[in-house]
Design an enzyme around this catalytic site. Structure first.
Site, PDB file in Angstrom:
ATOM      1  N   GLU A  27       0.858  -1.189   0.000  1.00 43.44           N
ATOM      2  CA  GLU A  27       0.000   0.000   0.000  1.00 43.44           C
ATOM      3  C   GLU A  27       0.885   1.226   0.000  1.00 43.44           C
ATOM      4  O   GLU A  27       1.982   1.208   0.552  1.00 43.44           O
ATOM      5  CB  GLU A  27      -0.888   0.073   1.250  1.00 43.44           C
ATOM      6  CG  GLU A  27      -1.912  -1.027   1.374  1.00 43.44           C
ATOM      7  CD  GLU A  27      -1.387  -2.177   2.192  1.00 43.44           C
ATOM      8  OE1 GLU A  27      -0.342  -2.016   2.852  1.00 43.44           O
ATOM      9  OE2 GLU A  27      -2.024  -3.243   2.175  1.00 43.44           O
ATOM     10  N   ASN A  32       1.906  10.100  -2.223  1.00 39.29           N
ATOM     11  CA  ASN A  32       3.330   9.753  -2.342  1.00 39.29           C
ATOM     12  C   ASN A  32       3.688   9.357  -3.774  1.00 39.29           C
ATOM     13  O   ASN A  32       3.919   8.181  -4.088  1.00 39.29           O
ATOM     14  CB  ASN A  32       3.672   8.632  -1.351  1.00 39.29           C
ATOM     15  CG  ASN A  32       5.174   8.510  -1.120  1.00 39.29           C
ATOM     16  OD1 ASN A  32       5.962   9.078  -1.874  1.00 39.29           O
ATOM     17  ND2 ASN A  32       5.555   7.755  -0.102  1.00 39.29           N
ATOM     18  N   TYR A  39       7.656   2.199  -7.400  1.00 36.50           N
ATOM     19  CA  TYR A  39       6.974   0.904  -7.439  1.00 36.50           C
ATOM     20  C   TYR A  39       6.611   0.525  -8.873  1.00 36.50           C
ATOM     21  O   TYR A  39       6.712  -0.641  -9.261  1.00 36.50           O
ATOM     22  CB  TYR A  39       5.734   0.929  -6.543  1.00 36.50           C
ATOM     23  CG  TYR A  39       6.042   1.161  -5.079  1.00 36.50           C
ATOM     24  CD1 TYR A  39       7.221   0.668  -4.499  1.00 36.50           C
ATOM     25  CD2 TYR A  39       5.188   1.887  -4.255  1.00 36.50           C
ATOM     26  CE1 TYR A  39       7.518   0.889  -3.169  1.00 36.50           C
ATOM     27  CE2 TYR A  39       5.486   2.100  -2.916  1.00 36.50           C
ATOM     28  CZ  TYR A  39       6.652   1.609  -2.380  1.00 36.50           C
ATOM     29  OH  TYR A  39       6.951   1.828  -1.057  1.00 36.50           O
TER      30      TYR A  39
HETATM   31  C1  LIG Z   1      10.136   7.029  -2.521  1.00 34.90           C
HETATM   32  C2  LIG Z   1      11.503   6.604  -2.061  1.00 34.90           C
HETATM   33  C3  LIG Z   1      11.323   5.297  -1.311  1.00 34.90           C
HETATM   34  C4  LIG Z   1      12.389   6.404  -3.286  1.00 34.90           C
HETATM   35  O1  LIG Z   1      13.542   5.826  -2.818  1.00 34.90           O
HETATM   36  P1  LIG Z   1      14.985   5.918  -3.484  1.00 34.90           P
HETATM   37  O2  LIG Z   1      15.229   4.658  -4.207  1.00 34.90           O
HETATM   38  O3  LIG Z   1      15.879   6.261  -2.378  1.00 34.90           O
HETATM   39  O4  LIG Z   1      14.913   7.167  -4.450  1.00 34.90           O
HETATM   40  P2  LIG Z   1      15.633   7.459  -5.795  1.00 34.90           P
HETATM   41  O5  LIG Z   1      15.958   8.889  -5.734  1.00 34.90           O
HETATM   42  O6  LIG Z   1      16.735   6.475  -6.086  1.00 34.90           O
HETATM   43  O7  LIG Z   1      14.490   7.251  -6.889  1.00 34.90           O
HETATM   44  C5  LIG Z   1      14.069   5.996  -7.352  1.00 34.90           C
HETATM   45  C6  LIG Z   1      12.846   6.198  -8.210  1.00 34.90           C
HETATM   46  O8  LIG Z   1      11.750   6.633  -7.383  1.00 34.90           O
HETATM   47  C7  LIG Z   1      10.979   7.610  -8.109  1.00 34.90           C
HETATM   48  N1  LIG Z   1      11.041   8.885  -7.394  1.00 34.90           N
HETATM   49  C8  LIG Z   1      11.790   9.166  -6.293  1.00 34.90           C
HETATM   50  N2  LIG Z   1      11.547  10.416  -5.874  1.00 34.90           N
HETATM   51  C9  LIG Z   1      10.628  10.939  -6.714  1.00 34.90           C
HETATM   52  C10 LIG Z   1       9.920  12.167  -6.773  1.00 34.90           C
HETATM   53  N3  LIG Z   1      10.132  13.154  -5.884  1.00 34.90           N
HETATM   54  N4  LIG Z   1       9.022  12.350  -7.759  1.00 34.90           N
HETATM   55  C11 LIG Z   1       8.780  11.373  -8.657  1.00 34.90           C
HETATM   56  N5  LIG Z   1       9.415  10.168  -8.646  1.00 34.90           N
HETATM   57  C12 LIG Z   1      10.309   9.966  -7.691  1.00 34.90           C
HETATM   58  C13 LIG Z   1      11.536   7.675  -9.491  1.00 34.90           C
HETATM   59  O9  LIG Z   1      10.899   6.723 -10.279  1.00 34.90           O
HETATM   60  C14 LIG Z   1      12.988   7.268  -9.273  1.00 34.90           C
HETATM   61  O10 LIG Z   1      13.582   6.714 -10.408  1.00 34.90           O
HETATM   62  P3  LIG Z   1      14.456   7.660 -11.395  1.00 34.90           P
HETATM   63  O11 LIG Z   1      15.500   8.280 -10.540  1.00 34.90           O
HETATM   64  O12 LIG Z   1      14.989   6.676 -12.387  1.00 34.90           O
HETATM   65  O13 LIG Z   1      13.502   8.635 -11.949  1.00 34.90           O
HETATM   66  C15 LIG Z   1      12.163   7.700  -1.182  1.00 34.90           C
HETATM   67  O14 LIG Z   1      11.821   8.947  -1.693  1.00 34.90           O
HETATM   68  C16 LIG Z   1      11.828   7.642   0.275  1.00 34.90           C
HETATM   69  O15 LIG Z   1      12.536   7.005   1.027  1.00 34.90           O
HETATM   70  N6  LIG Z   1      10.723   8.315   0.677  1.00 34.90           N
HETATM   71  C17 LIG Z   1      10.319   8.388   2.070  1.00 34.90           C
HETATM   72  C18 LIG Z   1       9.728   7.093   2.570  1.00 34.90           C
HETATM   73  C19 LIG Z   1       8.670   6.546   1.678  1.00 34.90           C
HETATM   74  O16 LIG Z   1       7.981   7.269   0.989  1.00 34.90           O
HETATM   75  N7  LIG Z   1       8.542   5.220   1.678  1.00 34.90           N
HETATM   76  C20 LIG Z   1       7.536   4.528   0.922  1.00 34.90           C
HETATM   77  C21 LIG Z   1       6.296   4.343   1.743  1.00 34.90           C
HETATM   78  S1  LIG Z   1       5.022   3.505   0.834  1.00 34.90           S
END
Ligand SMILES: CC(C)(COP(=O)(O)OP(=O)(O)OC[C@H]1O[C@@H](n2cnc3c(N)ncnc32)[C@H](O)[C@@H]1OP(=O)(O)O)[C@@H](O)C(=O)NCCC(=O)NCCS
Length: 94
Positions: A27, A32, A39
């Site tokens: 979920e 977000n 995902y």
């Molecule tokens: C969402 C999250 C998990 C992404 O983790 P990450 O792997 O460290 O982030 P990255 O910067 O390597 O991005 C990976 C991909 O996520 C997506 N992404 C990350 N930040 C984004 C943003 N602000 N807007 C849109 N897409 C985003 C993109 O698809 C990105 O791929 P790309 O760089 O090839 O475009 C991270 O922002 C985070 O830890 N957020 C806080 C906690 C959270 O939201 N957890 C999930 C709960 S369901």
């Protein structure tokens, strides 16, 4: 780019494959978009909503990634890893 979330999900997906899982589900908050985007890159698609799932206020999108036991999905994971700097290790899980 922090990519820690990507690395975590990569490890989880590979461990799930190793355990014989065929599908993954999770979920995520409607707000977000960043996580939803990550995902989607792992093959998750939206299949439903859980109303007011978070703190009784914000809806959750239910997402599934299907057929993770296929060679195509292994290729998808490999492609995600290739795009990351360094290595993703999962010592202790093997
Ligand atoms: C969402 C999250 C998990 C992404 O983790 P990450 O792997 O460290 O982030 P990255 O910067 O390597 O991005 C990976 C991909 O996520 C997506 N992404 C990350 N930040 C984004 C943003 N602000 N807007 C849109 N897409 C985003 C993109 O698809 C990105 O791929 P790309 O760089 O090839 O475009 C991270 O922002 C985070 O830890 N957020 C806080 C906690 C959270 O939201 N957890 C999930 C709960 S369901």
């Amino acid at each position: 780019m922090l990519e820690r979330g990507t690395r975590l999900l990569l490890t989880l997906a590979r461990q799930a494959r190793k355990a014989g899982s065929k599908n993954l589900t999770l979920e995520v908050r409607v707000s977000n978009r960043g996580a939803q985007s990550m995902y989607q890159s792992f093959g998750f698609g939206p299949v439903g909503m859980r109303s007011r799932y978070y703190e009784g206020v914000e809806d959750a999108i239910v997402m599934w990634a299907n057929d993770i036991d296929t060679p195509d999905y292994a290729d998808r994971l490999d492609a995600i890893e290739v795009a990351l700097p360094g290595r993703t290790t999962w010592d202790g899980l093997a």
